[in-house]
Write an enzyme that holds these catalytic residues in place. Structure first.
Site, PDB file in Angstrom:
ATOM      1  CD  GLU A 229      -3.000  -1.119   0.463  1.00 24.47           C
ATOM      2  OE1 GLU A 229      -3.210  -0.078  -0.181  1.00 24.47           O
ATOM      3  OE2 GLU A 229      -3.722  -2.119   0.373  1.00 24.47           O
ATOM      4  CB  CYS A 263      -1.651   7.126   0.998  1.00 18.78           C
ATOM      5  SG  CYS A 263      -3.044   6.356   1.824  1.00 18.78           S
TER       6      CYS A 263
HETATM    7  P1  NAP Z   1       8.423   5.049   4.577  1.00 21.70           P
HETATM    8  O1  NAP Z   1       9.598   5.897   4.781  1.00 21.70           O
HETATM    9  O2  NAP Z   1       8.404   4.120   3.442  1.00 21.70           O
HETATM   10  O3  NAP Z   1       8.165   4.280   5.946  1.00 21.70           O
HETATM   11  C1  NAP Z   1       7.150   3.319   6.091  1.00 21.70           C
HETATM   12  C2  NAP Z   1       7.659   2.197   6.958  1.00 21.70           C
HETATM   13  O4  NAP Z   1       8.678   1.497   6.235  1.00 21.70           O
HETATM   14  C3  NAP Z   1       8.313   2.657   8.257  1.00 21.70           C
HETATM   15  O5  NAP Z   1       8.042   1.716   9.268  1.00 21.70           O
HETATM   16  C4  NAP Z   1       9.783   2.646   7.897  1.00 21.70           C
HETATM   17  O6  NAP Z   1      10.634   2.539   9.006  1.00 21.70           O
HETATM   18  C5  NAP Z   1       9.841   1.413   7.030  1.00 21.70           C
HETATM   19  N1  NAP Z   1      10.993   1.297   6.132  1.00 21.70           N
HETATM   20  C6  NAP Z   1      11.574   2.270   5.401  1.00 21.70           C
HETATM   21  N2  NAP Z   1      12.565   1.740   4.648  1.00 21.70           N
HETATM   22  C7  NAP Z   1      12.601   0.413   4.911  1.00 21.70           C
HETATM   23  C8  NAP Z   1      13.413  -0.664   4.479  1.00 21.70           C
HETATM   24  N3  NAP Z   1      14.390  -0.508   3.608  1.00 21.70           N
HETATM   25  N4  NAP Z   1      13.178  -1.892   4.981  1.00 21.70           N
HETATM   26  C9  NAP Z   1      12.185  -2.087   5.886  1.00 21.70           C
HETATM   27  N5  NAP Z   1      11.401  -1.102   6.345  1.00 21.70           N
HETATM   28  C10 NAP Z   1      11.590   0.133   5.871  1.00 21.70           C
HETATM   29  O7  NAP Z   1       7.109   5.919   4.407  1.00 21.70           O
HETATM   30  P2  NAP Z   1       6.691   7.202   5.195  1.00 21.70           P
HETATM   31  O8  NAP Z   1       7.349   8.369   4.595  1.00 21.70           O
HETATM   32  O9  NAP Z   1       6.853   7.000   6.654  1.00 21.70           O
HETATM   33  O10 NAP Z   1       5.120   7.198   4.884  1.00 21.70           O
HETATM   34  C11 NAP Z   1       4.569   7.950   3.902  1.00 21.70           C
HETATM   35  C12 NAP Z   1       4.333   7.164   2.625  1.00 21.70           C
HETATM   36  O11 NAP Z   1       3.412   6.109   2.879  1.00 21.70           O
HETATM   37  C13 NAP Z   1       3.674   8.024   1.577  1.00 21.70           C
HETATM   38  O12 NAP Z   1       4.200   7.738   0.315  1.00 21.70           O
HETATM   39  C14 NAP Z   1       2.217   7.621   1.659  1.00 21.70           C
HETATM   40  O13 NAP Z   1       1.488   7.920   0.512  1.00 21.70           O
HETATM   41  C15 NAP Z   1       2.348   6.151   1.939  1.00 21.70           C
HETATM   42  N6  NAP Z   1       1.110   5.611   2.522  1.00 21.70           N
HETATM   43  C16 NAP Z   1       0.349   4.758   1.780  1.00 21.70           C
HETATM   44  C17 NAP Z   1      -0.849   4.260   2.284  1.00 21.70           C
HETATM   45  C18 NAP Z   1      -1.715   3.307   1.490  1.00 21.70           C
HETATM   46  O14 NAP Z   1      -2.564   2.667   2.093  1.00 21.70           O
HETATM   47  N7  NAP Z   1      -1.541   3.189   0.202  1.00 21.70           N
HETATM   48  C19 NAP Z   1      -1.263   4.641   3.564  1.00 21.70           C
HETATM   49  C20 NAP Z   1      -0.460   5.515   4.282  1.00 21.70           C
HETATM   50  C21 NAP Z   1       0.725   5.986   3.765  1.00 21.70           C
HETATM   51  P3  NAP Z   1      11.357   3.839   9.640  1.00 21.70           P
HETATM   52  O15 NAP Z   1      10.285   4.696  10.197  1.00 21.70           O
HETATM   53  O16 NAP Z   1      12.239   3.261  10.689  1.00 21.70           O
HETATM   54  O17 NAP Z   1      12.106   4.504   8.520  1.00 21.70           O
END
Ligand code: NAP
Length: 459
Positions: A229, A263
């Protein structure tokens, strides 16, 4: 990555959480795996549904306290935090009420014998979740998987450890046995090791495109199913016959909710040329009327971004968009002389296709305005995106709306409403917004073994 609660309203460190070591992870994996092998997961569904029912009741009875944890940790306005907690309670109740019917065996009439498909659990699921809906994201994975009999291990975002820890305790207080849901404060390397472990059978990630690509490839490398997602660059289209007052009011809300960190927020406003000036004027008035402040104060209508890092990233994106030719109609900068991570409500116009902003997701209160001359141009622009999550259309003509909804390449389209969510509706996207669905009957089928059984005659 350190797990810390820092209040985004003033950037004060509230608490740091120690991370979990490999011994703790091994114990968590084994406990979750043994639970999957036990009667709890393999037997009658009713005790599992009872836990979900209790979880729903507990969350409903503690809305105020739980909402405050969310608002202090990631800056969401208190009323929106309350709605998130209530939605979680609804999701738990929804699966408590419906999971048995969703998972019941389905007969398949066949010449080969009496045949049916059973929906059995598959094992331990690794969930990686973001901070923007710190309880809701966890519930979207927990509720269907607990009902199905899968154990869940979660790595939550490092800026919401209080929510992560609280949610684990809520599930346990609802009567879930040890191993049904485990929160781990771990690094991305440790996530990769867990995904590689044979006891993990599925991986669910909500987050950015970058994290999704890494985690899904780790799962694919070990031939494990994943659901993603990811981000979105959703349209909010206003047709020439729309009620402009209503569209502008809902449009502002759709962009500003959760300080723009959703998102499915309205990110690209696509407006018919006949109503473009009027819409822009009204949207601008709504943005100008926003009141920044403490998320706990009910007078506040725009809270801070979740972190100083998020504020910096958004500032750079806007600056770059303007450098590449976009016009700043309103706002454009981080708020200075304020200890919190506030960003001015911002409107960008004149974004051309060669501007990086055209394809980027802006995760904050920044609206992009595009003007089109007809429905054909609207569809072309809407679909000229790497993402395909949600989208909203405003018109009084339902025939036109149905046709456009069919033509738009996203996982969800809402007409005369902002893109929303409810337990009974499937949630998810296409293209770089990910794959798989959460919530509804579709969500619970992502991580089950749809096992065919055929009884042929014995002689
Ligand atoms: P993110 O940086 O991708 O973080 C999301 C999760 O992934 C966090 O727990 C993060 O941990 C972890 N993570 C990051 N890199 C990783 C890796 N290499 N291996 C394992 N885990 C990893 O995203 P964000 O900036 O926090 O969230 C915003 C994004 O999420 C936006 O693009 C938004 O649109 C999307 N989103 C999508 C939905 C949907 O349902 N489609 C819903 C909500 C949000 P850390 O915090 O420790 O970095």
């Amino acid at each position: 990555m350190a797990y810390q609660t820092i209040n985004p309203f003033n950037n004060k460190l509230i608490k740091e959480y120690p991370t979990h070591n490999s011994q703790h992870i091994e114990q968590a994996l084994e406990t979750a795996h043994q639970l999957y092998k036990s009667d709890w997961a393999q037997g009658d569904i009713k005790p599992r549904l009872q836990v979900l029912r209790k979880l729903s009741e507990i969350m409903s009875s503690r809305v105020e306290e739980l909402a405050e944890i969310v608002s202090v940790e990631m800056g969401k306005l208190i009323e929106q935090s309350r709605s998130e907690v209530k939605l979680c309670a609804e999701i738990a109740k929804y699966y408590a009420d419906n999971a048995e019917a969703f998972l019941k065996p389905v007969p398949y009439p066949s010449k080969l014998g009496e045949a049916w498909v059973e929906n059995s659990p598959i094992g331990v699921i690794m969930a990686v979740e973001p901070w923007n809906f710190p309880f809701y994201q966890l519930m979207r994975v927990l509720a269907p998987n607990l009902a199905a009999g899968n154990s869940v291990i979660t790595k939550h975002a490092s800026i919401v450890p209080h929510c992560a820890e609280t949610f684990e305790k809520l599930v346990s207080d609802a009567g879930a046995p040890k191993g049904a849901y485990t929160n781990l404060f771990i690094s991305t390397e440790q996530v990769a090791n867990i995904i590689a472990d044979d006891r993990i059978q599925g991986v669910a990630l909500t987050g950015s495109e970058k994290a999704g690509a890494i985690v899904a490839s780790q799962a694919a490398n070990k031939l494990k199913k994943s659901t993603l997602e990811l981000g979105g660059n959703d349209i909010f289209a206003v047709l020439d016959d729309a009620d402009i007052d209503r569209a502008a009011k809902i449009g502002a809300m759709a962009r500003i909710n959760n300080a723009g960190q959703v998102c499915t927020a309205a990110k690209r406003f696509i407006i018919h040329e006949k109503v473009a000036d009027e819409f822009l004027k009204k949207l601008t008035a709504h943005f100008k009327a926003l009141k920044m402040g403490d998320p706990l104060d009910k007078q506040t209508t725009l809270g801070p971004l979740s972190s100083a890092e998020a504020q910096k990233t958004l500032g750079k994106q806007v600056e770059n968009a303007v450098k590449k030719g976009a016009k700043l109609h309103l706002g454009g900068k981080a708020v200075s002389n304020n200890p919190g991570n506030f960003f001015e409500p911002t409107i960008l116009t004149h974004i051309t296709r060669d501007n990086p902003a055209y394809f980027e997701e802006f995760f904050g209160p920044v609206a992009q305005i595009y003007v089109v001359k007809d429905d054909q141009e609207l569809v072309k622009l809407a679909n000229d995106s790497h993402y395909g999550l949600g989208g909203a259309l405003f018109t009084k003509d339902m025939q036109r709306a149905r046709k456009l909804a069919t033509q738009i390449e996203t996982g969800m389209v809402y007409v005369n409403s902002l893109t929303n969510t409810a337990p009974e509706l499937p949630f998810g996207g296409v293209k770089r917004s990910g794959f798989g669905r959460e919530l509804s009957d579709l969500g619970i089928k992502e991580f089950v073994n749809q096992k065919l059984v055929v009884l042929a005659a014995s002689s």
